[in-house]
Design a protein around this motif. Sequence first.
Motif, short mmCIF file in Angstrom:
data_model
loop_
_atom_site.label_atom_id
_atom_site.label_comp_id
_atom_site.label_asym_id
_atom_site.label_seq_id
_atom_site.Cartn_x
_atom_site.Cartn_y
_atom_site.Cartn_z
N VAL A 40 -28.68 -31.06 35.93
CA VAL A 40 -27.84 -31.12 35.38
C VAL A 40 -26.66 -30.52 36.24
CG1 VAL A 40 -26.86 -28.75 34.68
CG2 VAL A 40 -29.08 -28.38 34.41
N ALA A 41 -25.81 -31.88 35.52
CA ALA A 41 -24.47 -31.53 36.61
C ALA A 41 -22.95 -31.17 35.98
CB ALA A 41 -24.61 -32.65 36.94
N PRO A 42 -22.27 -31.75 36.00
CA PRO A 42 -21.25 -31.18 35.82
C PRO A 42 -21.03 -31.62 34.45
CG PRO A 42 -20.19 -30.56 37.94
CD PRO A 42 -21.16 -30.90 37.76
N LYS A 43 -20.97 -33.84 34.74
CA LYS A 43 -20.78 -34.73 33.82
C LYS A 43 -21.27 -35.21 33.87
CE LYS A 43 -17.35 -35.08 36.57
NZ LYS A 43 -16.08 -36.32 36.92
N VAL A 89 -20.26 -28.50 43.90
CA VAL A 89 -20.66 -27.15 43.50
C VAL A 89 -19.56 -25.93 43.30
CG1 VAL A 89 -22.75 -25.65 43.07
CG2 VAL A 89 -23.15 -28.00 43.22
N ARG A 90 -20.08 -25.07 44.74
CA ARG A 90 -18.86 -24.39 45.20
C ARG A 90 -17.76 -23.72 43.92
NH1 ARG A 90 -17.76 -22.91 50.66
NH2 ARG A 90 -16.89 -24.42 51.28
N GLY A 91 -17.32 -24.84 43.95
CA GLY A 91 -15.67 -25.16 43.80
C GLY A 91 -15.52 -25.58 42.79
N ASP A 92 -17.11 -25.53 41.25
CA ASP A 92 -17.00 -25.78 40.17
C ASP A 92 -17.55 -24.56 39.76
OD1 ASP A 92 -17.01 -27.78 37.29
OD2 ASP A 92 -18.80 -26.73 37.81
N SER A 95 -19.92 -24.51 37.74
CA SER A 95 -21.72 -24.01 38.28
C SER A 95 -22.36 -23.26 38.60
CB SER A 95 -21.34 -25.54 39.17
OG SER A 95 -21.48 -26.72 38.28
N VAL A 96 -20.71 -22.24 39.54
CA VAL A 96 -21.27 -20.93 39.82
C VAL A 96 -21.31 -19.71 39.03
CG1 VAL A 96 -20.23 -19.32 41.01
CG2 VAL A 96 -19.50 -21.77 41.69
N ALA A 97 -20.97 -20.12 37.48
CA ALA A 97 -21.20 -19.29 36.32
C ALA A 97 -22.87 -18.89 36.18
CB ALA A 97 -19.91 -19.48 35.31
N LEU A 98 -23.31 -21.17 36.10
CA LEU A 98 -24.65 -20.58 36.00
C LEU A 98 -25.24 -19.83 36.80
CD1 LEU A 98 -26.38 -22.43 33.89
CD2 LEU A 98 -26.58 -24.52 35.51
N ALA A 118 -23.62 -22.25 47.21
CA ALA A 118 -23.26 -21.55 45.50
C ALA A 118 -23.06 -19.78 45.82
CB ALA A 118 -24.05 -22.36 44.55
N LEU A 119 -24.59 -19.23 46.04
CA LEU A 119 -24.84 -18.46 46.31
C LEU A 119 -23.23 -17.76 46.79
CD1 LEU A 119 -28.83 -18.87 47.29
CD2 LEU A 119 -27.81 -17.80 44.79
N VAL A 120 -22.77 -18.04 48.06
CA VAL A 120 -21.98 -16.90 48.53
C VAL A 120 -20.55 -17.60 47.63
CG1 VAL A 120 -19.65 -17.02 50.12
CG2 VAL A 120 -22.50 -17.96 51.47
N GLU A 121 -20.49 -18.94 47.84
CA GLU A 121 -19.87 -18.31 45.93
C GLU A 121 -19.74 -17.57 44.61
OE1 GLU A 121 -15.51 -18.86 45.13
OE2 GLU A 121 -16.38 -20.18 46.98
N ALA A 122 -21.17 -17.27 44.21
CA ALA A 122 -21.45 -16.95 43.40
C ALA A 122 -21.07 -14.81 43.72
CB ALA A 122 -22.81 -16.66 42.26
N GLY A 123 -21.53 -14.74 44.96
CA GLY A 123 -21.37 -13.13 45.26
C GLY A 123 -21.96 -12.79 45.00
N VAL A 124 -23.66 -12.80 45.54
CA VAL A 124 -25.09 -12.46 45.33
C VAL A 124 -25.31 -12.28 46.70
CG1 VAL A 124 -24.76 -13.04 42.85
CG2 VAL A 124 -25.87 -15.06 44.25
N LEU A 125 -25.27 -12.09 47.04
CA LEU A 125 -26.13 -12.20 48.69
C LEU A 125 -26.57 -10.66 49.35
CD1 LEU A 125 -25.49 -15.58 50.66
CD2 LEU A 125 -27.01 -15.01 48.55
N PRO A 126 -25.55 -9.47 48.98
CA PRO A 126 -25.61 -8.51 49.05
C PRO A 126 -27.57 -8.58 49.11
CG PRO A 126 -23.60 -8.49 48.63
CD PRO A 126 -24.25 -9.78 48.30
#
Length: 184
Positions: A40-43, A89-92, A95-98, A118-126
């Motif tokens: 899976v990719a943005p385009k 990926v982290r800037g898209d 992709s972060v929503a996925l 991407a996990l850092v950007e998604a805020g899911v690491l605590p």
Amino acid sequence: MSTLQGKKIAVLTSQEGVEKAELESPIAAIREAGGTAVHVAPKLEPVQSMVGDTDKDATFDPDATVSDVDAADFDALVIPGGTVNADHVRGDAASVALVTAFVEAKKPVAAICHGPWALVEAGVLPGKTLTSFPTLQTDIVNAGGSWVDETVFHCPANGWDLITSRNPDDLEAFNATIAEVVGG
């Protein structure tokens, strides 16, 4: 019977800079274990792979776009590294929503090298412990995670499985842990 028989796993990249081995090896391992790997990719345009983050190599055609897939249709997510790939990926936002959708659905996520960005950007690491390429340690800690220097680390905390590895040298252990956790 293969450990991933009947399992469908998304492999998320950007269009640029994915570390070739970190894309090819997990896809091959998923398929060899009887699973279905969906790139899976943005385009729906060729994805440029790199070797050692510096040398352009082959291109790969994605199977689907980020906007056309739903975490509900998959059993797990794999995020390959490559510095440029991981940064894109982290800037898209899609992709972060996925990535966030997989975590919210409590589905396993596996990330290698710079993929954890991407996990850092998604805020899911605590509350999560993970490994990565060493230069991500500060980002991971600042995002609430704990960092360890191990070949592969499986963290089942907070109700979802996170599998991480440091670099292409760790692919054998990374792939085996994906098969074990997802095929479990």
